[in-house]
Scaffold this motif. Structure first.
Motif, PDB file in Angstrom:
ATOM      1  N   LEU A   1       0.723  -1.076  -0.042  1.00 28.72           N
ATOM      2  CA  LEU A   1      -0.009  -0.075   0.015  1.00 28.72           C
ATOM      3  C   LEU A   1       0.982   1.131   0.151  1.00 28.72           C
ATOM      4  N   ASP A   2       0.706   2.233  -1.195  1.00 30.22           N
ATOM      5  CA  ASP A   2       1.643   3.274  -1.218  1.00 30.22           C
ATOM      6  C   ASP A   2       0.953   4.153  -1.552  1.00 30.22           C
ATOM      7  N   ALA A   3       1.009   5.516  -0.694  1.00 30.20           N
ATOM      8  CA  ALA A   3       0.112   6.659  -0.985  1.00 30.20           C
ATOM      9  C   ALA A   3      -1.326   6.229  -1.406  1.00 30.20           C
ATOM     10  N   GLY A   4      -1.887   5.283  -0.557  1.00 38.14           N
ATOM     11  CA  GLY A   4      -3.325   5.105  -0.670  1.00 38.14           C
ATOM     12  C   GLY A   4      -3.778   4.390  -1.878  1.00 38.14           C
ATOM     13  N   LYS A   5      -2.705   3.602  -2.513  1.00 35.14           N
ATOM     14  CA  LYS A   5      -3.004   2.866  -3.626  1.00 35.14           C
ATOM     15  C   LYS A   5      -2.409   1.402  -3.508  1.00 35.14           C
ATOM     16  N   LEU A   6      -2.981   0.505  -3.721  1.00 34.87           N
ATOM     17  CA  LEU A   6      -2.669  -0.945  -3.485  1.00 34.87           C
ATOM     18  C   LEU A   6      -1.978  -1.178  -4.915  1.00 34.87           C
ATOM     19  N   THR A   7      -0.678  -1.643  -4.794  1.00 34.98           N
ATOM     20  CA  THR A   7       0.208  -2.072  -5.924  1.00 34.98           C
ATOM     21  C   THR A   7       0.778  -3.352  -5.770  1.00 34.98           C
ATOM     22  N   THR A   8       0.985  -3.902  -6.863  1.00 35.15           N
ATOM     23  CA  THR A   8       1.806  -5.113  -7.120  1.00 35.15           C
ATOM     24  C   THR A   8       3.119  -4.489  -7.828  1.00 35.15           C
ATOM     25  N   PHE A   9       4.230  -5.022  -7.138  1.00 29.35           N
ATOM     26  CA  PHE A   9       5.440  -4.573  -7.982  1.00 29.35           C
ATOM     27  C   PHE A   9       6.588  -5.597  -8.025  1.00 29.35           C
ATOM     28  N   CYS A  10       7.282  -5.582  -9.279  1.00 32.98           N
ATOM     29  CA  CYS A  10       8.399  -6.459  -9.437  1.00 32.98           C
ATOM     30  C   CYS A  10       9.676  -5.998  -9.349  1.00 32.98           C
ATOM     31  N   LEU A  11      10.408  -6.786  -8.588  1.00 29.77           N
ATOM     32  CA  LEU A  11      11.716  -6.490  -8.281  1.00 29.77           C
ATOM     33  C   LEU A  11      12.818  -7.609  -9.156  1.00 29.77           C
ATOM     34  N   SER A  12      14.193  -6.911  -9.418  1.00 28.93           N
ATOM     35  CA  SER A  12      15.215  -8.062  -9.862  1.00 28.93           C
ATOM     36  C   SER A  12      15.585  -8.744  -8.566  1.00 28.93           C
ATOM     37  N   LYS A  13      15.430 -10.198  -8.810  1.00 30.95           N
ATOM     38  CA  LYS A  13      16.255 -10.888  -7.736  1.00 30.95           C
ATOM     39  C   LYS A  13      17.766 -10.725  -7.529  1.00 30.95           C
ATOM     40  N   THR A  14      18.302 -10.235  -8.510  1.00 35.57           N
ATOM     41  CA  THR A  14      19.663  -9.882  -8.618  1.00 35.57           C
ATOM     42  C   THR A  14      20.208  -9.044  -7.563  1.00 35.57           C
TER      43      THR A  14
ATOM     44  N   ALA B   1      -3.642  -1.444  -8.407  1.00 35.49           N
ATOM     45  CA  ALA B   1      -5.202  -2.092  -8.487  1.00 35.49           C
ATOM     46  C   ALA B   1      -6.223  -1.098  -8.611  1.00 35.49           C
ATOM     47  N   PRO B   2      -7.173  -1.308  -9.335  1.00 37.24           N
ATOM     48  CA  PRO B   2      -8.369  -0.227  -9.478  1.00 37.24           C
ATOM     49  C   PRO B   2      -9.352  -0.202  -8.540  1.00 37.24           C
ATOM     50  N   THR B   3      -8.815   0.193  -7.263  1.00 35.27           N
ATOM     51  CA  THR B   3      -9.909  -0.287  -5.974  1.00 35.27           C
ATOM     52  C   THR B   3     -10.572   1.110  -5.809  1.00 35.27           C
ATOM     53  N   GLU B   4     -11.676   1.025  -5.595  1.00 33.91           N
ATOM     54  CA  GLU B   4     -12.659   2.111  -5.174  1.00 33.91           C
ATOM     55  C   GLU B   4     -12.651   2.447  -3.671  1.00 33.91           C
ATOM     56  N   LYS B   5     -12.498   1.276  -2.885  1.00 34.88           N
ATOM     57  CA  LYS B   5     -12.371   1.360  -1.415  1.00 34.88           C
ATOM     58  C   LYS B   5     -11.304   0.576  -1.017  1.00 34.88           C
ATOM     59  N   ILE B   6     -10.637   0.810  -0.038  1.00 34.79           N
ATOM     60  CA  ILE B   6      -9.580   0.173   0.447  1.00 34.79           C
ATOM     61  C   ILE B   6     -10.287  -0.644   1.886  1.00 34.79           C
ATOM     62  N   GLU B   7     -10.072  -1.998   1.848  1.00 37.48           N
ATOM     63  CA  GLU B   7     -10.859  -2.599   3.104  1.00 37.48           C
ATOM     64  C   GLU B   7     -10.146  -2.294   4.336  1.00 37.48           C
ATOM     65  N   ALA B   8     -10.918  -2.188   5.226  1.00 35.71           N
ATOM     66  CA  ALA B   8     -10.515  -2.142   6.969  1.00 35.71           C
ATOM     67  C   ALA B   8      -9.733  -3.346   7.033  1.00 35.71           C
ATOM     68  N   ALA B   9      -8.700  -3.170   8.051  1.00 34.26           N
ATOM     69  CA  ALA B   9      -7.743  -4.171   8.509  1.00 34.26           C
ATOM     70  C   ALA B   9      -7.392  -4.034   9.750  1.00 34.26           C
ATOM     71  N   HIS B  10      -6.993  -5.208  10.449  1.00 26.79           N
ATOM     72  CA  HIS B  10      -6.570  -5.138  11.914  1.00 26.79           C
ATOM     73  C   HIS B  10      -5.604  -3.907  12.313  1.00 26.79           C
ATOM     74  N   ARG B  11      -5.517  -3.577  13.481  1.00 23.74           N
ATOM     75  CA  ARG B  11      -4.668  -2.339  13.585  1.00 23.74           C
ATOM     76  C   ARG B  11      -3.053  -2.746  13.384  1.00 23.74           C
ATOM     77  N   ILE B  12      -2.960  -3.958  13.382  1.00 19.22           N
ATOM     78  CA  ILE B  12      -1.469  -4.249  13.087  1.00 19.22           C
ATOM     79  C   ILE B  12      -1.327  -5.013  11.711  1.00 19.22           C
ATOM     80  N   GLY B  13      -2.563  -5.014  10.977  1.00 20.41           N
ATOM     81  CA  GLY B  13      -2.588  -5.710   9.841  1.00 20.41           C
ATOM     82  C   GLY B  13      -2.300  -4.927   8.698  1.00 20.41           C
TER      83      GLY B  13
END
Length: 481
Positions: free
Chosen positions: A85-98, A108-120
């Motif tokens: 979660l980056d700047a309010g947006k849910l993202t999938t990101f790819c890194l080089s393993k090297t 992700a084209p989300t309209e609403k971010i779901e609630a989560a546990h306080r440490i979730g």
């Protein structure tokens, strides 16, 4: 003598060879992979010879900053994907393993971010891959499929789960299908999506199950594969082809957190939750008796304020299944029944069952010193668990006989990350960031190292080709010799 190649044939040959040798390809048939939560088969068993100590001074191959999230690396070839979660947006990101360089990012084209546990985190499920496609699952949106260059292939919106703690169960891909388990307080279900198109292959309603956070597991035995789902009160197996139920075993807690594994020909399942221990039962009076005393306005509905202080009131949001701030008689009695039937245990199931095989196929069980969230791992004929507080236990996988129980590893705190194993060692990390490495070849507790990462850890580590990948709250580390 072989015929000479024309210029056009030279070009075709070069393109053919490039398709298999260029660095951009990630579809290697010989490379090791970590394609889902807890790696190949969901077993938590890695490859290579990782360092015995994950030293911040000696063994960091690379370190990169990543968005906040609890998902683990999903690795194929030289690329790995995570979510955040980056700047309010849910993202999938790819890194080089090297070297950890970011290669691409998709939102992700989300309209609403779901609630989560306080440490979730709303970015808790780990991605999975079939080698060609990458699949991300967010409770806030549904499922998205990408190729390894970040191009979106398809997407499948799904309803927001009815649970205030957020989504944690990770997707898996098997038999050409992406499997999603959406156990929640109302309307639980499991769905299989065609990996190529995203179209629904089958759907199973699981309305009798409440909230659950366990990732499904594919149990391969006797030449068959069974889809195993640990849920509230029951473990169930389904046919991958059509989702038809094969067998059930009771003996689970109210909420399934840990994910099943298999070892030595048996399925191993662990679950613990408040109210499931015999000496710590949560007992609820029958609704009519309770309401006669506590339903102040006699409207037949119970608000949170009408519950006396205690363990039952603390779980009001779970009793109020539909989250309308009123508990009906049906909701109350459903939770009363769950408290009465819940069982905390680590147990082994032998294959070959059908129907309810609780009394015929449970080989052994242990009901003390159990982990809350952290999943067990098996290695060298032993099953290892880590209870919060830093209490390690090990059992003989075939018999369940304790080798040691609740032995302190001098690394206190809660444990949310699941353990992983490689090269005769067990790696487990506390929420506080203390990495504990245990000897997996000994019948006695033998702590090989402790390392303080000085940062919170919720994501389970991955071990691939001797490198340990650890995600903290802000960074991803690659530890290796």
């Amino acid at each position: 003598m072989a015929p000479a190649l024309t210029p056009m044939k030279h070009l075709r040959l070069a393109l053919f060879l490039c398709a298999f040798t260029c660095p951009a390809t990630v579809h290697s048939e010989v490379a090791s992979h970590w394609p889902q939560f807890r790696g190949p088969g969901g077993l938590g068993v890695g490859t290579g010879k990782p360092p015995v100590e994950l030293s911040l001074e000696k063994n960091v191959k690379w370190k990169v900053e990543v968005p906040h999230g609890h998902s683990s690396p999903c690795i194929w070839g030289d690329r790995m994907v995570l979510t955040g979660l980056d700047a309010g947006k849910l993202t999938t990101f790819c890194l080089s393993k090297t070297d950890g360089r970011e290669l691409w990012r998709a939102v992700a084209p989300t309209e609403k971010i779901e609630a989560a546990h306080r440490i979730g985190s709303p970015a808790a499920p780990t991605c999975c891959t079939d080698g060609e496609r990458v699949f991300s699952y967010f409770g806030s949106y549904g499922v998205l499929a990408y190729d390894w260059n970040g191009q979106e292939l398809w997407k499948k919106p799904l309803p927001l789960p009815v649970v205030e703690f957020g989504t944690s169960s990770s997707p898996i891909v098997v038999d050409g299908k992406v499997i999603i388990v959406a156990d929640q307080d109302v309307g639980s279900y499991m769905i299989a999506l065609d990996a190529k198109t995203g179209k629904e292959a089958w759907r199973v309603e699981r309305g009798e199950f409440r909230r659950g956070f366990s990732t499904p597991f594919v149990w391969s035995h006797d030449g068959i594969q069974e889809l195993v789902v640990a849920g509230s009160l029951w473990v169930r197996a389904y046919d991958l082809k059509d989702g038809k139920q094969r067998w059930s075993v009771s003996g689970m807690a109210r909420v399934a957190n840990a994910s099943p594994i298999a070892a030595d020909g048996m399925l191993l399942v662990s679950s613990w939750n408040v109210g499931g221990d015999e000496d710590d039962r949560v007992l609820m009076d029958p609704y009519d008796d309770f309401a006669a005393v506590h339903d102040a306005n006699k409207d037949g509905l119970l608000t949170r304020d009408e519950f006396p202080t205690g363990k039952v009131r603390d779980r009001y949001s779970q009793i109020d299944a539909d989250k309308d701030a009123h508990v009906t008689k049906a909701e109350y009695e459903a939770m009363r029944g769950m408290f009465a039937a819940s069982v905390n245990q680590l147990f082994a199931i032998k294959p070959g069952g059908s129907g309810d095989c609780t009394h015929t196929h449970v080989v052994w069980q242990q009901n003390k010193h159990l982990p809350y969230v952290s999943s067990p791992v098996a290695a060298n004929g032993r099953v290892f668990t880590m209870k919060s507080g830093g209490l390690a236990s090990a059992y003989d996988a075939k018999s369940g006989s304790p080798l040691y129980q609740a032995e302190r590893v001098d690394a206190s705190g809660d444990y949310y990350a699941s353990a992983v194993a490689a090269d005769g060692r067990i790696y487990v990390i506390s929420q506080r960031g203390m990495v504990v490495v245990l000897d997996a070849t000994s019948d006695n507790l033998n702590v090989l190292s402790r390392t303080d990462l000085k940062a919170p850890v919720f994501a389970s580590p991955a071990i691939l080709d001797g490198v340990v990948y650890v995600r903290t709250d802000k960074h991803l580390y690659a530890f290796g010799e």
